[in-house]
Design an enzyme around this catalytic site. Structure first.
Site, mmCIF file in Angstrom:
data_model
loop_
_atom_site.group_PDB
_atom_site.id
_atom_site.type_symbol
_atom_site.label_atom_id
_atom_site.label_comp_id
_atom_site.label_asym_id
_atom_site.label_seq_id
_atom_site.Cartn_x
_atom_site.Cartn_y
_atom_site.Cartn_z
ATOM 1 C CG ASP A 6 -1.742 -143.861 60.792
ATOM 2 O OD1 ASP A 6 -2.335 -144.829 61.306
ATOM 3 O OD2 ASP A 6 -0.517 -143.859 60.587
ATOM 4 C CG ASP A 51 1.877 -143.306 63.711
ATOM 5 O OD1 ASP A 51 2.288 -144.417 63.340
ATOM 6 O OD2 ASP A 51 2.621 -142.289 63.760
ATOM 7 C CG HIS A 70 4.961 -143.129 67.646
ATOM 8 N ND1 HIS A 70 5.297 -144.338 67.083
ATOM 9 C CD2 HIS A 70 4.693 -142.297 66.590
ATOM 10 C CE1 HIS A 70 5.230 -144.238 65.755
ATOM 11 N NE2 HIS A 70 4.852 -143.022 65.426
ATOM 12 C CG HIS A 101 4.359 -138.270 64.813
ATOM 13 N ND1 HIS A 101 5.713 -138.421 64.593
ATOM 14 C CD2 HIS A 101 3.785 -139.445 64.452
ATOM 15 C CE1 HIS A 101 5.950 -139.624 64.105
ATOM 16 N NE2 HIS A 101 4.805 -140.278 64.014
ATOM 17 C CE LYS A 129 -0.019 -147.237 61.301
ATOM 18 N NZ LYS A 129 0.986 -146.163 61.375
ATOM 19 C CB CYS A 188 0.849 -144.781 57.482
ATOM 20 S SG CYS A 188 2.162 -144.497 58.706
HETATM 21 C C1 VGL Z 1 3.094 -141.531 59.376
HETATM 22 C C2 VGL Z 1 5.194 -140.608 59.470
HETATM 23 C C3 VGL Z 1 5.361 -141.078 60.751
HETATM 24 C C4 VGL Z 1 1.854 -141.756 58.576
HETATM 25 C C5 VGL Z 1 3.244 -142.004 60.652
HETATM 26 O O1 VGL Z 1 0.781 -141.989 59.186
HETATM 27 O O2 VGL Z 1 1.936 -141.686 57.324
HETATM 28 N N1 VGL Z 1 4.087 -140.847 58.783
HETATM 29 N N2 VGL Z 1 4.385 -141.784 61.340
HETATM 30 ZN ZN ZN Z 2 4.590 -142.244 63.427
#
Ligand code: VGL
Ligand code: ZN
Length: 245
Positions: A50, A88, A90, A123, A148, A193
């Site tokens: 990420d 990440d 969404h 995000h 993901k 993550c």
């Molecule tokens: C993450 C919070 C929400 C991360 C991803 O990459 O650590 N943290 N989504």
């Molecule tokens: Zn996330």
């Protein structure tokens, strides 16, 4: 060469012992230039978690100093033949967003059908600049991107398994089929993550390392200390970039 000391002996000799951990450099690998460190063996994968704009300063869920890891990740990645990215990813209105829960604010908790869930600022919505990888990442030989968190009702911190703890992403099978037995995990955020990905790597039978100076944390209510303790309990080794061998 003396037959008793064939390549196997040579390979063992190239192992570097680090704080009880063994990180391998490829048997017989010669650095391209003498000041470069040798390549890491082919059975070890680097998982870059990420490293996206929204997790860097200026992003919507900025991890303090998240951008500082980019050059460290680039340098480490040059030594790996197997590199996997997680991203990440969404949809708008994802259930992990506080904005999807009237009356709730970012960083509060809610109960989801699969368990407790931290609520985040919006995000990494797909098609947004925040979901793109940091532009300083320079890892053209990365082979796979595992996205993901794309199912609206379920979050996924881990690159291996969604938060319902039932739905695999396929990463475990991908790595196994390619003969990978060790994972080195770097990226953002250490306590979310990276933590969940490293834990699942260990649960999937991979010998797992987290390079702490190639990660940065969010650190919510002690989450960073807990993450290191939980990872250690599963045998995940915490190392520094200079200790990779
Ligand atoms: C993450 C919070 C929400 C991360 C991803 O990459 O650590 N943290 N989504
Ligand atoms: Zn996330």
């Amino acid at each position: 060469m003396d037959k008793r000391f064939g390549t196997r002996h040579f390979a063992v000799d190239r192992r570097v012992l680090i704080a009880g951990a063994t990180v391998l450099t490829a048997a017989g690998a010669v650095p391209a230039r003498s000041q470069e460190r040798p390549m890491i063996d082919n059975a070890t994968a680097l998982i870059v978690v990420d490293v996206q704009n929204d997790f860097c300063p200026g992003g919507r869920l900025a991890v303090p100093k998240g951008d500082e890891i980019v050059s460290v990740v680039n340098a480490i990645a040059r030594r790996f033949q197997n590199v996997v990215f997680t991203q990440d990813w969404h949809p708008e209105g994802h259930s992990s967003f506080a904005s999807s829960h009237p009356g709730k604010k970012p960083f509060e908790m809610v109960q989801m059908p699969y368990g407790p869930q931290v609520l985040w600022p919006d995000h990494c919505t797909w098609d947004s600049a925040g979901a793109e990888f940091h532009e300083g990442l320079d890892v053209p030989h990365a082979q796979t991107i595992v996205r993901k968190g794309y199912r609206k009702e379920v979050d996924s911190y881990s690159g291996f398994m969604e938060a319902d703890r039932r739905t695999p992403t396929g990463l475990s099978g991908y790595l196994k089929e390619r003969g990978v037995t060790r994972a080195v995990v770097v990226g953002l955020a250490t306590d979310f993550c990276v933590n969940w990905t490293a834990q699942d790597a260990a649960r999937n039978g991979l010998q797992t390392f987290v390079v702490e100076d190639a990660c940065r944390a969010i650190d919510l209510n002690g989450s960073l200390d807990k993450a290191w303790a939980d990872m250690a309990a599963l045998g995940v080794k915490r190392i520094k970039a200079g200790e990779l061998g």
